[in-house]
Design a protein around this motif. Sequence first.
Motif, PDB file in Angstrom:
ATOM      1  N   ALA A  91       0.811  -1.220   0.000  1.00  0.00           N
ATOM      2  CA  ALA A  91       0.000   0.000   0.000  1.00  0.00           C
ATOM      3  C   ALA A  91       0.841   1.266   0.000  1.00  0.00           C
ATOM      4  N   SER A  92       2.108   1.140   0.389  1.00  0.00           N
ATOM      5  CA  SER A  92       2.973   2.317   0.469  1.00  0.00           C
ATOM      6  C   SER A  92       3.140   2.964  -0.904  1.00  0.00           C
ATOM      7  N   GLY A  93       2.748   4.247  -1.005  1.00  0.00           N
ATOM      8  CA  GLY A  93       2.888   4.981  -2.256  1.00  0.00           C
ATOM      9  C   GLY A  93       1.873   4.618  -3.313  1.00  0.00           C
ATOM     10  N   SER A  94       0.847   3.840  -2.931  1.00  0.00           N
ATOM     11  CA  SER A  94      -0.161   3.425  -3.913  1.00  0.00           C
ATOM     12  C   SER A  94      -1.553   3.611  -3.321  1.00  0.00           C
ATOM     13  N   PRO A  95      -2.171   4.747  -3.551  1.00  0.00           N
ATOM     14  CA  PRO A  95      -3.521   4.998  -3.010  1.00  0.00           C
ATOM     15  C   PRO A  95      -4.550   3.978  -3.486  1.00  0.00           C
ATOM     16  N   ASP A  96      -4.401   3.487  -4.727  1.00  0.00           N
ATOM     17  CA  ASP A  96      -5.360   2.510  -5.248  1.00  0.00           C
ATOM     18  C   ASP A  96      -5.298   1.198  -4.462  1.00  0.00           C
ATOM     19  N   ILE A  97      -4.085   0.719  -4.197  1.00  0.00           N
ATOM     20  CA  ILE A  97      -3.927  -0.519  -3.439  1.00  0.00           C
ATOM     21  C   ILE A  97      -4.400  -0.323  -2.005  1.00  0.00           C
ATOM     22  N   LEU A  98      -4.103   0.834  -1.430  1.00  0.00           N
ATOM     23  CA  LEU A  98      -4.562   1.122  -0.070  1.00  0.00           C
ATOM     24  C   LEU A  98      -6.086   1.087   0.005  1.00  0.00           C
ATOM     25  N   GLU A  99      -6.737   1.646  -0.990  1.00  0.00           N
ATOM     26  CA  GLU A  99      -8.202   1.632  -1.013  1.00  0.00           C
ATOM     27  C   GLU A  99      -8.734   0.210  -1.146  1.00  0.00           C
ATOM     28  N   ARG A 100      -8.069  -0.609  -1.971  1.00  0.00           N
ATOM     29  CA  ARG A 100      -8.497  -2.000  -2.137  1.00  0.00           C
ATOM     30  C   ARG A 100      -8.314  -2.793  -0.851  1.00  0.00           C
ATOM     31  N   ILE A 101      -7.214  -2.543  -0.143  1.00  0.00           N
ATOM     32  CA  ILE A 101      -6.982  -3.227   1.127  1.00  0.00           C
ATOM     33  C   ILE A 101      -8.062  -2.859   2.131  1.00  0.00           C
ATOM     34  N   SER A 102      -8.401  -1.572   2.174  1.00  0.00           N
ATOM     35  CA  SER A 102      -9.459  -1.117   3.078  1.00  0.00           C
ATOM     36  C   SER A 102     -10.790  -1.794   2.753  1.00  0.00           C
ATOM     37  N   THR A 103     -11.099  -1.891   1.468  1.00  0.00           N
ATOM     38  CA  THR A 103     -12.345  -2.534   1.039  1.00  0.00           C
ATOM     39  C   THR A 103     -12.349  -4.012   1.398  1.00  0.00           C
ATOM     40  N   CYS A 104     -11.218  -4.684   1.166  1.00  0.00           N
ATOM     41  CA  CYS A 104     -11.112  -6.115   1.480  1.00  0.00           C
ATOM     42  C   CYS A 104     -11.240  -6.361   2.980  1.00  0.00           C
ATOM     43  N   LEU A 105     -10.634  -5.495   3.778  1.00  0.00           N
ATOM     44  CA  LEU A 105     -10.726  -5.642   5.230  1.00  0.00           C
ATOM     45  C   LEU A 105     -12.167  -5.492   5.699  1.00  0.00           C
ATOM     46  N   GLN A 106     -12.846  -4.488   5.196  1.00  0.00           N
ATOM     47  CA  GLN A 106     -14.245  -4.290   5.584  1.00  0.00           C
ATOM     48  C   GLN A 106     -15.104  -5.469   5.174  1.00  0.00           C
ATOM     49  N   SER A 107     -14.850  -6.016   3.999  1.00  0.00           N
ATOM     50  CA  SER A 107     -15.617  -7.155   3.508  1.00  0.00           C
ATOM     51  C   SER A 107     -15.325  -8.407   4.324  1.00  0.00           C
ATOM     52  N   SER A 108     -14.053  -8.597   4.723  1.00  0.00           N
ATOM     53  CA  SER A 108     -13.663  -9.793   5.467  1.00  0.00           C
ATOM     54  C   SER A 108     -14.135  -9.751   6.907  1.00  0.00           C
ATOM     55  N   LEU A 109     -14.068  -8.584   7.524  1.00  0.00           N
ATOM     56  CA  LEU A 109     -14.414  -8.463   8.941  1.00  0.00           C
ATOM     57  C   LEU A 109     -15.900  -8.252   9.158  1.00  0.00           C
ATOM     58  N   HIS A 110     -16.595  -7.759   8.152  1.00  0.00           N
ATOM     59  CA  HIS A 110     -18.037  -7.509   8.273  1.00  0.00           C
ATOM     60  C   HIS A 110     -18.759  -8.058   7.047  1.00  0.00           C
ATOM     61  N   PRO A 111     -18.795  -9.403   6.899  1.00  0.00           N
ATOM     62  CA  PRO A 111     -19.454  -9.984   5.724  1.00  0.00           C
ATOM     63  C   PRO A 111     -20.945  -9.713   5.734  1.00  0.00           C
ATOM     64  N   ALA A 112     -21.543  -9.690   4.555  1.00  0.00           N
ATOM     65  CA  ALA A 112     -22.979  -9.455   4.443  1.00  0.00           C
ATOM     66  C   ALA A 112     -23.747 -10.604   5.078  1.00  0.00           C
ATOM     67  N   ASP A 113     -24.682 -10.280   5.974  1.00  0.00           N
ATOM     68  CA  ASP A 113     -25.459 -11.316   6.655  1.00  0.00           C
ATOM     69  C   ASP A 113     -26.248 -12.167   5.671  1.00  0.00           C
ATOM     70  N   ALA A 114     -26.563 -11.601   4.518  1.00  0.00           N
ATOM     71  CA  ALA A 114     -27.372 -12.348   3.558  1.00  0.00           C
ATOM     72  C   ALA A 114     -26.628 -13.544   2.979  1.00  0.00           C
ATOM     73  N   GLN A 115     -25.317 -13.554   3.099  1.00  0.00           N
ATOM     74  CA  GLN A 115     -24.544 -14.637   2.516  1.00  0.00           C
ATOM     75  C   GLN A 115     -24.662 -15.920   3.336  1.00  0.00           C
ATOM     76  N   ILE A 116     -25.001 -15.828   4.601  1.00  0.00           N
ATOM     77  CA  ILE A 116     -25.095 -17.001   5.474  1.00  0.00           C
ATOM     78  C   ILE A 116     -26.402 -16.925   6.237  1.00  0.00           C
ATOM     79  N   GLU A 117     -27.227 -17.934   6.119  1.00  0.00           N
ATOM     80  CA  GLU A 117     -28.481 -17.945   6.846  1.00  0.00           C
ATOM     81  C   GLU A 117     -28.206 -17.952   8.342  1.00  0.00           C
ATOM     82  N   TRP A 118     -29.152 -17.426   9.096  1.00  0.00           N
ATOM     83  CA  TRP A 118     -28.891 -17.254  10.528  1.00  0.00           C
ATOM     84  C   TRP A 118     -28.665 -18.585  11.223  1.00  0.00           C
ATOM     85  N   LYS A 119     -29.296 -19.666  10.776  1.00  0.00           N
ATOM     86  CA  LYS A 119     -29.088 -20.964  11.411  1.00  0.00           C
ATOM     87  C   LYS A 119     -27.651 -21.440  11.203  1.00  0.00           C
ATOM     88  N   ALA A 120     -27.162 -21.251   9.997  1.00  0.00           N
ATOM     89  CA  ALA A 120     -25.784 -21.641   9.716  1.00  0.00           C
ATOM     90  C   ALA A 120     -24.823 -20.783  10.512  1.00  0.00           C
TER      91      ALA A 120
END
Length: 210
Positions: A91-120
């Motif tokens: 990410a150093s010196g690359s705003p695009d990669i930094l933004e992608r890392i931020s997006t990936c982190l948010q997606s990994s740490l806060h996945p959409a509840d719709a992807q997994i049913e509540w029972k699962a």
Amino acid sequence: TMLENWKSAGSADDSTRDGLLCGSLNLLRALATFDPAAKALTASRLLELLFSQFLFPDMSHDVHGTPILVQPLCSSSTARLCAYKLLRELASGSPDILERISTCLQSSLHPADAQIEWKARAQVNEYLHNADGFVGLRNLGATCYMNSLLQQLFMNPVLRSIIMSAPEVPEEERATSTVYQLQRLFGFMMEGKGQFVCTRMLCNTLKGSD
């Protein structure tokens, strides 16, 4: 290529494999530091591999559709730290990669509840680490008072350090050693990936004690 073929190193023991993985990640970080052109060409693929296999692999499913938690290839705190350092360098010196890392982190740490049913989600929830970083203790039926005491002891940094630095217990005595089982329990509370730890092995060493 180094990371894409990493699974082929699975025959090594855990400590050797972990050392090789850390060495590979550190080598990639050094190459990215001293060769910006190569970093620009490989950053996207490295980012994809680090998130999908080494840090936050997607949940799998068995033949019945039941979710299965997939262990990341960077399973130790040391290996994960090396992976995060590599991400920082990418990410150093690359705003695009930094933004992608931020997006990936948010997606990994806060996945959409719709992807997994509540029972699962309820079935696998006990294996997911608490967001605050703390690990609880399983109540074995009548161990809530003991668990509270163990948590108090663990949260005292001086006492925790004394327990963790106690002399090594011979392997043949570990199953019946209260000190060793307490060290083991504290180790899981510090580095465990689940929401709670079972105290049964420690309790087994206390049977017959007053």
